[in-house]
Motif scaffolding. Structure first.
Motif, PDB file in Angstrom:
ATOM      1  N   THR A   1       0.991  -1.694  -0.143  1.00 34.99           N
ATOM      2  CA  THR A   1       0.513   0.091   0.097  1.00 34.99           C
ATOM      3  C   THR A   1       0.933   1.569  -0.387  1.00 34.99           C
ATOM      4  OG1 THR A   1       0.331  -0.059   1.804  1.00 34.99           O
ATOM      5  CG2 THR A   1      -1.941  -1.112   0.929  1.00 34.99           C
ATOM      6  N   PHE A   2       2.265   0.884  -0.093  1.00 41.15           N
ATOM      7  CA  PHE A   2       2.976   2.194  -0.269  1.00 41.15           C
ATOM      8  C   PHE A   2       4.016   1.937  -0.788  1.00 41.15           C
ATOM      9  CE2 PHE A   2       5.724   4.855   2.028  1.00 41.15           C
ATOM     10  CZ  PHE A   2       5.531   6.262   2.352  1.00 41.15           C
ATOM     11  N   ASN A   3       4.849   1.672  -1.248  1.00 41.53           N
ATOM     12  CA  ASN A   3       5.746   1.789  -2.332  1.00 41.53           C
ATOM     13  C   ASN A   3       5.521   0.839  -2.925  1.00 41.53           C
ATOM     14  OD1 ASN A   3       8.056   2.759   0.668  1.00 41.53           O
ATOM     15  ND2 ASN A   3       8.189   0.419   1.126  1.00 41.53           N
ATOM     16  N   ILE A   4       5.599  -0.258  -2.503  1.00 40.43           N
ATOM     17  CA  ILE A   4       5.066  -0.202  -4.255  1.00 40.43           C
ATOM     18  C   ILE A   4       3.752  -0.479  -5.034  1.00 40.43           C
ATOM     19  CG2 ILE A   4       3.789  -3.289  -4.898  1.00 40.43           C
ATOM     20  CD1 ILE A   4       5.056  -4.358  -2.659  1.00 40.43           C
ATOM     21  N   PHE A   5       2.937   1.100  -4.150  1.00 42.87           N
ATOM     22  CA  PHE A   5       1.258   0.944  -5.206  1.00 42.87           C
ATOM     23  C   PHE A   5       2.772   2.406  -5.868  1.00 42.87           C
ATOM     24  CE2 PHE A   5      -0.575   5.114  -4.368  1.00 42.87           C
ATOM     25  CZ  PHE A   5      -1.755   4.639  -5.513  1.00 42.87           C
ATOM     26  N   ALA A   6       3.608   3.267  -5.375  1.00 43.38           N
ATOM     27  CA  ALA A   6       4.016   4.048  -5.404  1.00 43.38           C
ATOM     28  C   ALA A   6       4.843   3.644  -6.830  1.00 43.38           C
ATOM     29  CB  ALA A   6       5.222   4.832  -4.352  1.00 43.38           C
ATOM     30  N   MET A   7       5.335   2.679  -6.555  1.00 55.14           N
ATOM     31  CA  MET A   7       6.156   2.520  -7.833  1.00 55.14           C
ATOM     32  C   MET A   7       5.583   1.647  -9.148  1.00 55.14           C
ATOM     33  SD  MET A   7       8.978   1.754  -9.279  1.00 55.14           S
ATOM     34  CE  MET A   7       9.918   1.919  -8.503  1.00 55.14           C
ATOM     35  N   ASN A   8       3.879   1.567  -8.865  1.00 60.44           N
ATOM     36  CA  ASN A   8       3.668   0.383 -10.201  1.00 60.44           C
ATOM     37  C   ASN A   8       2.869   2.120 -10.668  1.00 60.44           C
ATOM     38  OD1 ASN A   8       3.814  -2.279  -9.733  1.00 60.44           O
ATOM     39  ND2 ASN A   8       2.252  -2.072  -8.236  1.00 60.44           N
ATOM     40  N   THR A   9       2.897   3.252  -9.747  1.00 62.61           N
ATOM     41  CA  THR A   9       2.443   4.301 -10.392  1.00 62.61           C
ATOM     42  C   THR A   9       2.848   4.976 -11.037  1.00 62.61           C
ATOM     43  OG1 THR A   9       0.480   4.767  -8.315  1.00 62.61           O
ATOM     44  CG2 THR A   9       0.628   6.723  -9.474  1.00 62.61           C
ATOM     45  N   ALA A  10       3.985   4.751 -10.519  1.00 63.91           N
ATOM     46  CA  ALA A  10       5.511   5.783 -11.540  1.00 63.91           C
ATOM     47  C   ALA A  10       5.623   5.040 -12.988  1.00 63.91           C
ATOM     48  CB  ALA A  10       6.879   5.131 -10.793  1.00 63.91           C
ATOM     49  N   ALA A  11       5.371   3.516 -12.657  1.00 65.70           N
ATOM     50  CA  ALA A  11       5.543   2.566 -13.897  1.00 65.70           C
ATOM     51  C   ALA A  11       4.320   2.719 -14.982  1.00 65.70           C
ATOM     52  CB  ALA A  11       5.411   0.989 -13.835  1.00 65.70           C
ATOM     53  N   ASP A  12       3.027   3.101 -14.280  1.00 62.88           N
ATOM     54  CA  ASP A  12       2.355   3.497 -15.642  1.00 62.88           C
ATOM     55  C   ASP A  12       2.797   5.115 -16.129  1.00 62.88           C
ATOM     56  OD1 ASP A  12       0.518   1.140 -15.120  1.00 62.88           O
ATOM     57  OD2 ASP A  12      -0.692   2.249 -13.014  1.00 62.88           O
ATOM     58  N   ILE A  13       2.737   5.928 -15.237  1.00 64.20           N
ATOM     59  CA  ILE A  13       2.872   7.407 -15.452  1.00 64.20           C
ATOM     60  C   ILE A  13       4.288   7.079 -17.184  1.00 64.20           C
ATOM     61  CG2 ILE A  13       3.791   9.360 -15.233  1.00 64.20           C
ATOM     62  CD1 ILE A  13       2.301   8.722 -12.424  1.00 64.20           C
ATOM     63  N   TYR A  14       5.089   6.561 -16.620  1.00 63.55           N
ATOM     64  CA  TYR A  14       6.256   6.532 -17.530  1.00 63.55           C
ATOM     65  C   TYR A  14       5.823   5.570 -19.077  1.00 63.55           C
ATOM     66  CZ  TYR A  14      11.421   5.693 -19.087  1.00 63.55           C
ATOM     67  OH  TYR A  14      12.151   5.099 -19.594  1.00 63.55           O
ATOM     68  N   LYS A  15       5.353   4.604 -18.579  1.00 65.31           N
ATOM     69  CA  LYS A  15       4.395   3.846 -20.041  1.00 65.31           C
ATOM     70  C   LYS A  15       3.680   4.004 -21.242  1.00 65.31           C
ATOM     71  CE  LYS A  15       3.460  -1.249 -20.913  1.00 65.31           C
ATOM     72  NZ  LYS A  15       4.799  -1.952 -20.602  1.00 65.31           N
ATOM     73  N   ARG A  16       3.802   5.578 -20.614  1.00 66.92           N
ATOM     74  CA  ARG A  16       2.656   6.612 -21.748  1.00 66.92           C
ATOM     75  C   ARG A  16       4.075   7.014 -22.582  1.00 66.92           C
ATOM     76  NH1 ARG A  16       0.096  10.298 -16.872  1.00 66.92           N
ATOM     77  NH2 ARG A  16      -1.200   8.941 -16.448  1.00 66.92           N
ATOM     78  N   ASP A  17       4.774   6.904 -22.036  1.00 71.35           N
ATOM     79  CA  ASP A  17       5.626   7.812 -23.372  1.00 71.35           C
ATOM     80  C   ASP A  17       7.047   6.309 -23.403  1.00 71.35           C
ATOM     81  OD1 ASP A  17       4.384  10.147 -23.456  1.00 71.35           O
ATOM     82  OD2 ASP A  17       6.179  11.078 -21.646  1.00 71.35           O
ATOM     83  N   ASN A  18       6.801   5.502 -23.194  1.00 71.96           N
ATOM     84  CA  ASN A  18       8.099   4.394 -22.997  1.00 71.96           C
ATOM     85  C   ASN A  18       6.670   2.830 -23.329  1.00 71.96           C
ATOM     86  OD1 ASN A  18      10.432   6.134 -22.354  1.00 71.96           O
ATOM     87  ND2 ASN A  18       9.322   6.382 -21.487  1.00 71.96           N
ATOM     88  N   PRO A  19       5.916   2.716 -24.404  1.00 75.83           N
ATOM     89  CA  PRO A  19       5.306   1.510 -24.263  1.00 75.83           C
ATOM     90  C   PRO A  19       5.975  -0.050 -24.075  1.00 75.83           C
ATOM     91  CG  PRO A  19       5.028   2.924 -26.364  1.00 75.83           C
ATOM     92  CD  PRO A  19       5.714   3.945 -25.255  1.00 75.83           C
ATOM     93  N   ASN A  20       7.293   0.135 -24.618  1.00 78.83           N
ATOM     94  CA  ASN A  20       7.696  -0.854 -24.619  1.00 78.83           C
ATOM     95  C   ASN A  20       9.221  -0.698 -23.102  1.00 78.83           C
ATOM     96  OD1 ASN A  20       9.873   2.007 -24.946  1.00 78.83           O
ATOM     97  ND2 ASN A  20      11.476   0.386 -25.221  1.00 78.83           N
ATOM     98  N   VAL A  21       8.224  -0.866 -22.574  1.00 81.26           N
ATOM     99  CA  VAL A  21       9.200  -0.691 -21.133  1.00 81.26           C
ATOM    100  C   VAL A  21       7.882  -0.760 -19.887  1.00 81.26           C
ATOM    101  CG1 VAL A  21      10.353   0.378 -19.346  1.00 81.26           C
ATOM    102  CG2 VAL A  21      10.816   1.094 -21.388  1.00 81.26           C
ATOM    103  N   THR A  22       8.583  -2.135 -19.297  1.00 85.04           N
ATOM    104  CA  THR A  22       7.833  -2.721 -18.265  1.00 85.04           C
ATOM    105  C   THR A  22       8.487  -2.960 -17.507  1.00 85.04           C
ATOM    106  OG1 THR A  22       6.436  -3.970 -20.126  1.00 85.04           O
ATOM    107  CG2 THR A  22       6.832  -5.118 -17.839  1.00 85.04           C
ATOM    108  N   VAL A  23       7.615  -1.987 -16.169  1.00 84.96           N
ATOM    109  CA  VAL A  23       8.107  -2.748 -14.767  1.00 84.96           C
ATOM    110  C   VAL A  23       7.719  -2.766 -13.552  1.00 84.96           C
ATOM    111  CG1 VAL A  23       8.928  -1.692 -13.024  1.00 84.96           C
ATOM    112  CG2 VAL A  23       8.506   0.094 -15.288  1.00 84.96           C
ATOM    113  N   ASN A  24       8.786  -4.536 -13.595  1.00 86.46           N
ATOM    114  CA  ASN A  24       8.056  -5.462 -13.231  1.00 86.46           C
ATOM    115  C   ASN A  24       8.238  -5.231 -11.665  1.00 86.46           C
ATOM    116  OD1 ASN A  24       7.321  -8.423 -11.755  1.00 86.46           O
ATOM    117  ND2 ASN A  24       9.756  -9.090 -12.375  1.00 86.46           N
ATOM    118  N   VAL A  25       7.586  -4.901 -10.399  1.00 84.94           N
ATOM    119  CA  VAL A  25       7.931  -5.509  -9.428  1.00 84.94           C
ATOM    120  C   VAL A  25       7.546  -6.463  -8.472  1.00 84.94           C
ATOM    121  CG1 VAL A  25       6.979  -3.425  -7.353  1.00 84.94           C
ATOM    122  CG2 VAL A  25       6.863  -2.911  -9.242  1.00 84.94           C
TER     123      VAL A  25
END
Length: 437
Positions: free
Chosen positions: A52-76
């Motif tokens: 609910t804290f660190n993982i949520f933040a990282m997944n949110t960051a991944a979604d934001i970054y993926k908009r301009d970088n659709p080829n990048v997947t972040v595996n948390v």
């Protein structure tokens, strides 16, 4: 991170670090180049804890970054801190980094020790990521030999959380607690105790969190500039220990047995205030019936101590890029465009998880400017980010946990009658023994 958790770190460090080769590179940096094709699929693996804290933040960051970088997947990969530390030590000690991720979250208190024992396991980020807009005390945790290795995440800026209704019963107001010294806080505590029968503050008895807060606000720590233990004959530490032990003796500070009892003492009104990292907000706000009865101000400072300020830190963690990463450049770019640049990220994670930023521009956001009904309409998030910009930078050192435990033992002996100088001299000897002196 909701609080500093030792989780047997001393044992973990001892088991892994003693087996390691300090000059071993622990990683192969030859694979750091980005893929030749910038559009090729890339997966960045991240280890961190707390869904609910660190993982949520990282997944949110991944979604934001993926908009301009659709080829990048972040595996948390959810990895509790104790497990993360153990896996890290095991892999680096064996010189086998094949199973390590691209990015890890590391407790700030552990960065210096890990970096010292495995100096080539992590990549410097200062040339790739703009760290100038973060609270500099956080940046300093990851700085070694002039290079910066960590990207700050959560905010551990301390606050004085005040129950305004209990203070009113004692004839006091929250405003009287802003920009004060610990001596003044102590005197107010006597008033609260006399007029309400309640302690002004509480802490876990065997954990010297209060003293650590005092030391950092004074810009000093338990080690000198050369990394040697600095417990005996440390005038600032002696003053901090005296104020803390005196508050306990006079009933101004309530000593409790463990963390759960500490939170209970705050929630049930046994103590009229709490001074801790801002992450304590979640525990305080869990009592919905107390809405409107709380306020925050800054932290007391030690009197007659040069450079002491009304700001300190307690807890926190930062992101680090592993030298074994095959996509290090991409990992750097990801962190730079999210945790070091995105107001949207911090606006999203604040109301859901309470993750307060140490990235200072976040304070300019309308989300941080929102008043909190629970805290009487105070704009607490904006205030906390402002606090974080004034926190003195200190070097926690390699043996931070050992020294912290030694001070906790010293306080226990002082409360039983041992003099402060004698107790701290013994603490010094114990820490030096663990350091191999």
């Amino acid at each position: 991170m909701k609080r500093i958790v030792k989780m047997g770190l001393a044992a973990l460090f001892a088991a892994g670090f003693l087996a390691s080769c300090g000059n071993s590179d622990g990683a192969k940096q030859s694979a750091n180049a980005a893929p030749a094709d910038p559009n090729a699929p890339v997966t960045l693996t991240v280890w961190c804890w707390d869904p609910t804290f660190n993982i949520f933040a990282m997944n949110t960051a991944a979604d934001i970054y993926k908009r301009d970088n659709p080829n990048v997947t972040v595996n948390v990969v959810e990895t509790p801190w104790a497990d993360l530390q153990q896996k890290l030590i095991t892999s680096l000690s064996a010189n086998d980094t094949s199973n390590l991720p691209d990015i890890i979250l590391m407790q700030d208190n552990a960065i210096q020790k890990n970096m010292s024992n495995y100096p080539k396991a992590f990549l410097p980020v200062g040339d790739k990521i703009d760290l100038s807009k973060f609270a500099q005390f956080k940046v300093g945790f990851g700085e070694i030999d002039g290079k910066k290795y960590s990207v700050p995440f959560d905010n551990g800026a301390t606050c004085t959380f005040l129950r305004t209704d209990i203070l009113a019963e004692a004839g006091l107001s929250a405003e009287q607690f802003n920009d004060i010294t610990w001596d003044q806080f102590y005197e107010y505590g006597k008033i609260v105790k006399e007029r309400t029968g309640k302690a002004l503050i509480s802490y876990v008895g065997n954990e010297p969190d209060c003293i650590m807060i005092m030391l950092q606000s004074a810009g000093t720590w338990m080690f000198d500039e050369k990394g040697k233990a600095n417990l005996a004959n440390n005038a600032v530490l002696e003053k901090a220990v005296k104020v803390y032990s005196d508050m306990i003796k006079d009933g101004v500070c309530l000593n409790v047995t463990d963390w759960n009892a500490y939170v209970a003492s705050i929630n049930n009104g046994s103590a009229a205030s709490a001074i801790n990292g801002c992450w304590l907000i979640g525990s305080i706000m869990s009592q919905s019936e107390q809405a409107g009865k709380w306020a925050i101000v800054n932290t007391p400072r030690l009197s007659d101590v040069p450079n002491a300020v009304n700001y300190s830190n307690q807890g926190g963690s930062s992101w680090m890029v592993m030298a074994n990463s095959k996509n290090a450049e991409r990992a750097m770019d990801f962190l730079n465009k999210t945790f070091a640049a995105s107001k949207e990220l911090y606006d999203t994670i604040l109301p859901t998880s309470g993750a307060i930023s140490t990235w200072l521009p976040a304070a300019e956001s309308s989300v941080y400017d929102e008043p909190s009904a629970f805290f009487g309409g105070q704009k607490i998030y904006k205030d906390i980010v402002e606090y974080s910009g004034h926190i003195p930078q200190v070097k926690y050192g390699i043996f931070n946990y050992e020294a912290r435990d030694a001070v906790g033992v010293a306080v226990s002996k002082i409360l039983q009658g041992t003099s402060i100088p004698d107790a701290l001299k013994e603490a010094q000897k114990n820490v030096e023994f663990q350091m191999g002196y």
